[in-house]
Design an enzyme around this catalytic site. Structure first.
Site, mmCIF file in Angstrom:
data_model
loop_
_atom_site.group_PDB
_atom_site.id
_atom_site.type_symbol
_atom_site.label_atom_id
_atom_site.label_comp_id
_atom_site.label_asym_id
_atom_site.label_seq_id
_atom_site.Cartn_x
_atom_site.Cartn_y
_atom_site.Cartn_z
ATOM 1 N N HIS A 220 -7.145 51.834 -51.976
ATOM 2 C CA HIS A 220 -7.034 51.076 -53.221
ATOM 3 C C HIS A 220 -5.823 51.471 -54.059
ATOM 4 C CE1 HIS A 220 -9.286 54.510 -55.155
ATOM 5 N NE2 HIS A 220 -8.517 54.182 -56.161
ATOM 6 N N GLY B 216 -5.629 57.934 -61.670
ATOM 7 C CA GLY B 216 -4.421 58.522 -61.119
ATOM 8 C C GLY B 216 -4.695 59.630 -60.128
ATOM 9 N N ASN B 217 -5.911 60.202 -60.183
ATOM 10 C CA ASN B 217 -6.300 61.240 -59.224
ATOM 11 C C ASN B 217 -6.638 60.668 -57.848
ATOM 12 O OD1 ASN B 217 -7.302 63.047 -61.850
ATOM 13 N ND2 ASN B 217 -6.647 64.245 -60.088
ATOM 14 N N SER B 218 -6.805 59.357 -57.755
ATOM 15 C CA SER B 218 -7.139 58.737 -56.472
ATOM 16 C C SER B 218 -6.175 59.158 -55.379
ATOM 17 C CB SER B 218 -7.092 57.207 -56.591
ATOM 18 O OG SER B 218 -8.253 56.697 -57.170
ATOM 19 N N ASP C 175 -11.743 53.317 -47.584
ATOM 20 C CA ASP C 175 -10.839 53.477 -48.726
ATOM 21 C C ASP C 175 -9.756 54.516 -48.424
ATOM 22 O OD1 ASP C 175 -9.752 52.942 -51.222
ATOM 23 O OD2 ASP C 175 -10.963 54.469 -52.232
ATOM 24 N N LEU D 277 -23.044 47.583 -34.203
ATOM 25 C CA LEU D 277 -24.152 47.079 -33.399
ATOM 26 C C LEU D 277 -24.079 45.569 -33.218
ATOM 27 C CD1 LEU D 277 -27.187 49.062 -34.919
ATOM 28 C CD2 LEU D 277 -25.846 49.639 -32.889
ATOM 29 N N GLY D 278 -23.244 44.917 -34.014
ATOM 30 C CA GLY D 278 -23.206 43.453 -33.963
ATOM 31 C C GLY D 278 -24.407 42.842 -34.646
#
Length: 371
Positions: free
Chosen positions: A125, A227-229, A155, A283-284
Site C-alpha cells: 500500500h 509513514g512507518n508502513s 500487503d 482450494l478453489g
C-alpha cells in the site's frame, strides 16, 4: 470517531566457554528460557560463548589474564545502531493528487534493505499508487527507485534501486521464536519525511492476530504512525521479526499496531524472486466463517462452502453448502488459518480435505489451484 484499521503510509504536503544454566530476560515484562548446545565436564555443564551470543545477541569478551568471560546483552541503542542503516525512507507522488499542488502533494513510507544490490521490501500500500519513487538511505544518499513486485493479499512489495554493497537487515529465522512481552523496536519515517529513521520501543503485545489481513499479524504497543508502513519491527538480537503495516485508530485507543511476521515476509519475497509473483495455492473454494470465528470466539466450527470455483473441486463433487473441517489433517475454522496452512503448498500439489456433504463425512484428495 469511527474505529478503523489505518494503513500507516503517510500523505504529506511538502571461542571461550561459559558455565550454563542461566535464564535471561527476553523482554521488559517476560523471562524466556533458551536452549543451547552444551557439554558436561566433571559434573559441570558448559555452553560455548558463541552459542550464547548467537542465541541471545549481544557481545562477549574473554580475558585470558583473569580467565573470565564478560557478556553484554544488546540494549535498545545497540539494536537501533545495528538495524537502522538498512532502513530507508521512500517518497513519491500519489497517482491521484486531487486539487493539491502537484509540486507538494507527496506520499511517503519506509522500506527495509534485504539484499545488498538494492532490493528493498516495503508494504504494497505504500507504493501501489505512487510514481516517481525516490529512496533515501540512512546515510542520506538519494536513489531513484522502481516498484518491481506487488502483492495486495500480503500487503508486501519489492522496490529496486541501483546500488551495491548496501547494509542489509537480518530476518529472524523461521519458524518465528517470539513470545508476548518480548522487547521490540520499530524504525520508520513517521508523519514527516524529515523524521527518517525514527525509532520507538515497546513490547510484543500479541501474536496470530487476524485483523483486516489474509495472514496472521504480530501486535505491538511500540508507537507506529503514518509513514512507518514498510519499516521493521525488530527483536533484541537485531533481527527483523515483522514489517509494520497497520494500526488501530479510534478515540481513546492507543498503541495498537500490527506487523506482518517475518515468516510471511520470507514466503512472499521468496516467491517474488523465484516466480515473479506469489504462486498462492488455493482450494478453489469460496468459503465462509462461522459467526463465532468472525467475532473472534475460539471455535471448532467448520468453514462453509459458498461457491466452487475450480474444476478439480467440482470433479470431486464438492458443492455449495458443504462443510470444510480439515485440510492436510489440520482443523480449520478461520480463513486466515487456512491461508497460513496453504503457505506450505504450491498450485498443482494435492492436499487431503475432510468435508461434510449431505450429512456424511468424506475425505478427498484435492488438487490445489493458483489463487
Amino acid at each position: 470517531m469511527k474505529n478503523r484499521m489505518l494503513r500507516i503510509c503517510s500523505l504529506i504536503a511538502l571461542g571461550a566457554l561459559l558455565v550454563a544454566g542461566t535464564t535471561w530476560a527476553a523482554g521488559t515484562n517476560s523471562v524466556a528460557t533458551y536452549a543451547m548446545n552444551a557439554t558436561k565436564i566433571n559434573g559441570e555443564v558448559y555452553v560455548k560463548a558463541s552459542s550464547l551470543t548467537n542465541v541471545l545477541g549481544g557481545t562477549g569478551t574473554f580475558d585470558s589474564k583473569t580467565n573470565t568471560y564478560s557478556y553484554t546483552p544488546n540494549d535498545i541503542p545497540a539494536v537501533i545502531k545495528k538495524v537502522s542503516p538498512a532502513v530507508v525512507a521512500i517518497i513519491g507522488k500519489p497517482n491521484d493528487v486531487g486539487s493539491a499542488d502537484p509540486r507538494y502533494a507527496l506520499a511517503h513510507g519506509t522500506g527495509v534493505i534485504i539484499r545488498a544490490d538494492g532490493w528493498i521490501v516495503t508494504n504494497a500500500h505504500v507504493v501501489e499508487d505512487m510514481s516517481n519513487l525516490v529512496v533515501v538511505t540512512a546515510d542520506g544518499k538519494k536513489y531513484d527507485a522502481v516498484r518491481t513486485h506487488h502483492d495486495e493479499a500480503s500487503d508486501l512489495a519489492l522496490v529496486k534501486i541501483k546500488a551495491t554493497k548496501l547494509p542489509i537487515a537480518k530476518m529472524a529465522p523461521t519458524p518465528l521464536k517470539v513470545q508476548v512481552g518480548d522487547t521490540v523496536v520499530a524504525i520508520g519515517t513517521p508523519v514527516s519525511f524529515s523524521l527518517r529513521n525514527t525509532a520507538t520501543s515497546g513490547i510484543l503485545s500479541g501474536m496470530n492476530r487476524s485483523v483486516s489481513s489474509a495472514y496472521n499479524l504480530l501486535q505491538t504497543d511500540a508507537a507506529i504512525n503514518p509513514g512507518n508502513s514498510g519499516g521493521p519491527l525488530v527483536n533484541m538480537k537485531g533481527e527483523v521479526i515483522g514489517i509494520n503495516s497497520l494500526k488501530f485508530v479510534e478515540v481513546g485507543v492507543d498503541n495498537l499496531g500490527f506487523s506482518i511476521p517475518a515468516d510471511t515476509v520470507q514466503y512472499v519475497t521468496n516467491h517474488f524472486f523465484k516466480y515473479g509473483h506469489v504462486k498462492r495455492a488455493s482450494l478453489g473454494l469460496e468459503l465462509e466463517e462461522s459467526w463465532s470465528a468472525l467475532i473472534g470466539i475460539p471455535t471448532s466450527d467448520p468453514l462453509t462452502v459458498k461457491n466452487v470455483t475450480s474444476a478439480s473441486a467440482q470433479k470431486l463433487g464438492i458443492k455449495s453448502g458443504d462443510l470444510l473441517y480439515k485440510v492436510a489433517g489440520k482443523q480449520v475454522s478461520a480463513i486466515v488459518e487456512l491461508n497460513e496452512l496453504l503457505k506450505g503448498y504450491l498450485p498443482g500439489q494435492q492436499v487431503e480435505v475432510m468435508l461434510q456433504s449431505d450429512g456424511d463425512l468424506i475425505t478427498r484428495k484435492l488438487t490445489l489451484v493458483e489463487g
